[in-house]
Enzyme design. Structure first.
Site, short mmCIF file in Angstrom:
data_model
loop_
_atom_site.label_atom_id
_atom_site.label_comp_id
_atom_site.label_asym_id
_atom_site.label_seq_id
_atom_site.Cartn_x
_atom_site.Cartn_y
_atom_site.Cartn_z
N GLU A 48 -11.70 -3.20 -3.06
CA GLU A 48 -10.68 -2.25 -3.53
C GLU A 48 -10.48 -2.44 -5.03
OE1 GLU A 48 -7.19 -2.82 -0.77
OE2 GLU A 48 -8.68 -4.13 0.15
N ASP B 191 -8.94 -12.39 0.85
CA ASP B 191 -8.01 -11.28 0.66
C ASP B 191 -7.36 -11.52 -0.70
OD1 ASP B 191 -6.47 -9.04 0.94
OD2 ASP B 191 -5.35 -9.72 2.70
N HIS C 28 -9.68 2.45 0.32
CA HIS C 28 -9.65 1.30 1.25
C HIS C 28 -10.74 1.39 2.31
CE1 HIS C 28 -7.96 -2.07 3.40
NE2 HIS C 28 -6.89 -2.11 2.62
N HIS D 237 0.80 -1.24 0.00
CA HIS D 237 0.00 0.00 0.00
C HIS D 237 0.83 1.28 0.00
CE1 HIS D 237 -3.59 -2.24 0.06
NE2 HIS D 237 -3.80 -2.34 1.35
N GLN E 194 -9.86 -6.17 -5.23
CA GLN E 194 -9.41 -6.95 -4.08
C GLN E 194 -10.59 -7.04 -3.13
OE1 GLN E 194 -6.26 -8.15 -3.96
NE2 GLN E 194 -5.98 -8.85 -1.85
#
Length: 342
Positions: A307, A243, A176, A107, A279
């Site tokens: 995301e 994830d 996010h 990130h 994501q």
């Protein structure tokens, strides 16, 4: 049309500047966004009885966002998600990033776009934030000019990301936000029905880096093309949670990405995007230690993220969609979060 109001949200320590809050309001939604990390701090949406609840996890005060926390509501950059071992090559030159999630870079690094103050500009039904990421920031090559624009239209929050680079650099921007359609502070998301419009996904290694395979979802736990109730689905497949990057249509046009329905409240979130991936993250690393809004704690699986993004580690995987932005080009992606009641 939406109305926009601005107010002071807090002061950064040691004279770091003033963080402002922008409230976007339409007849269906109310969204609060702060200039620290372009962060969505609250998003109120009505249920089928017309009662409004805040459906994003986060904090009421600036201090919450300055502590170590899992990127609640923030814009992520220069590169969202993971870069394997924090290294990549551009035009034959190797670059090294901070390893902030062993053994990878996550990130944007130690001080990514989520941990800086952006310059705001109020628009008729939204707000635009801009900043210049200097050459070498967090190890990335070239200067990057970035604009993130939030606009509200009825029940739809539109997020547009634009960037221009002085030299070739990977760019992958996302938001996010952690959602819970039952209302933030609800204990889990097990009663949410999830659909993701993806025929393939990216299997990952134990450090959550894609292994390079683009795998069909057919016959696996990753087949979310028809609605599944999340809690039951995780149980049936003995999953700790999601994830993972789901591979969307490769089109640069707006396409449907995901739908989440919370039957008890009637709230529905639909996501559309121009990005090639999303994501889907189910808050597996939340552990109840953070104190959020109204004294809420956020245990594991108490929020989900969608995301929209390029594929993780694309800078190291040549068969993934291209992630390099070169001088003279413009990075331009949009994601639509559409809220309704069913």
């Amino acid at each position: 049309m939406a109305s926009v109001t601005r107010a002071v949200f807090g002061e950064l320590p040691s004279g770091g500047g003033t963080v402002e809050k922008f409230q976007l309001q339409s007849d269906l939604l109310r969204v609060d966004i702060i200039s620290w990390g372009c962060t969505i701090t609250a998003l109120e949406v009505k249920d089928r009885q017309g009662r409004a609840s805040d459906v994003v996890l986060g904090f009421a005060e600036l201090e919450g966002y300055l502590q170590k926390q899992p990127y609640f509501g923030a814009v992520i950059g220069r590169v969202a998600n993971r870069i394997a071992k924090g290294t990549f090559k551009v035009d034959g030159k190797e670059y090294h990033l901070a390893i902030n999630k062993e053994p990878n870079s996550l990130h944007g690094g130690v001080r990514g776009f989520d941990k800086v103050l952006w310059t705001p500009r109020v628009l008729s039904s939204g707000v635009q934030f801009s900043r210049i990421s200097p050459d070498g920031e967090e190890g990335y090559p070239g200067e990057l000019k970035v604009w993130v624009t939030y606009t509200l239209d009825g029940g739809e929050l539109v997020v547009n990301y634009r960037a221009q680079a002085s030299q070739a650099t990977p760019v992958n921007l996302t938001n996010h936000s952690f959602f819970n359609l039952a209302g933030q502070g609800s204990p889990n998301i097990y009663d949410h029905e999830v659909t993701i419009e993806a025929d393939t996904y990216l299997p990952v290694d134990e450090t959550l880096i894609p292994i390079g395979e683009v795998a069909p979802v057919q016959g696996t736990a990753f087949d979310l093309r028809k609605p599944v109730e999340l809690g039951k689905h995780l149980q049936d497949f003995h999953l700790n949670g999601f994830d993972h990057n789901f591979c969307l249509k490769g089109s640069k046009e707006k396409h449907f990405c995901a739908r989440v329905h919370h039957a008890a409240s009637g709230r529905v979130l639909e996501v559309y995007t121009t990005q090639p991936g999303v994501q889907f993250y189910t808050g597996n690393f939340l552990d109840g230690t953070l104190k959020g809004k109204n004294g809420a704690v956020y245990p594991k699986h108490s929020g989900f993220c969608l995301e929209t993004q390029n594929w993780p580690d694309a800078v190291n995987q040549p068969h993934f969609p291209p992630v390099l932005l070169r001088p003279g080009e413009e990075y331009d992606h949009t994601t639509w979060f559409k809220f309704s009641v069913a």
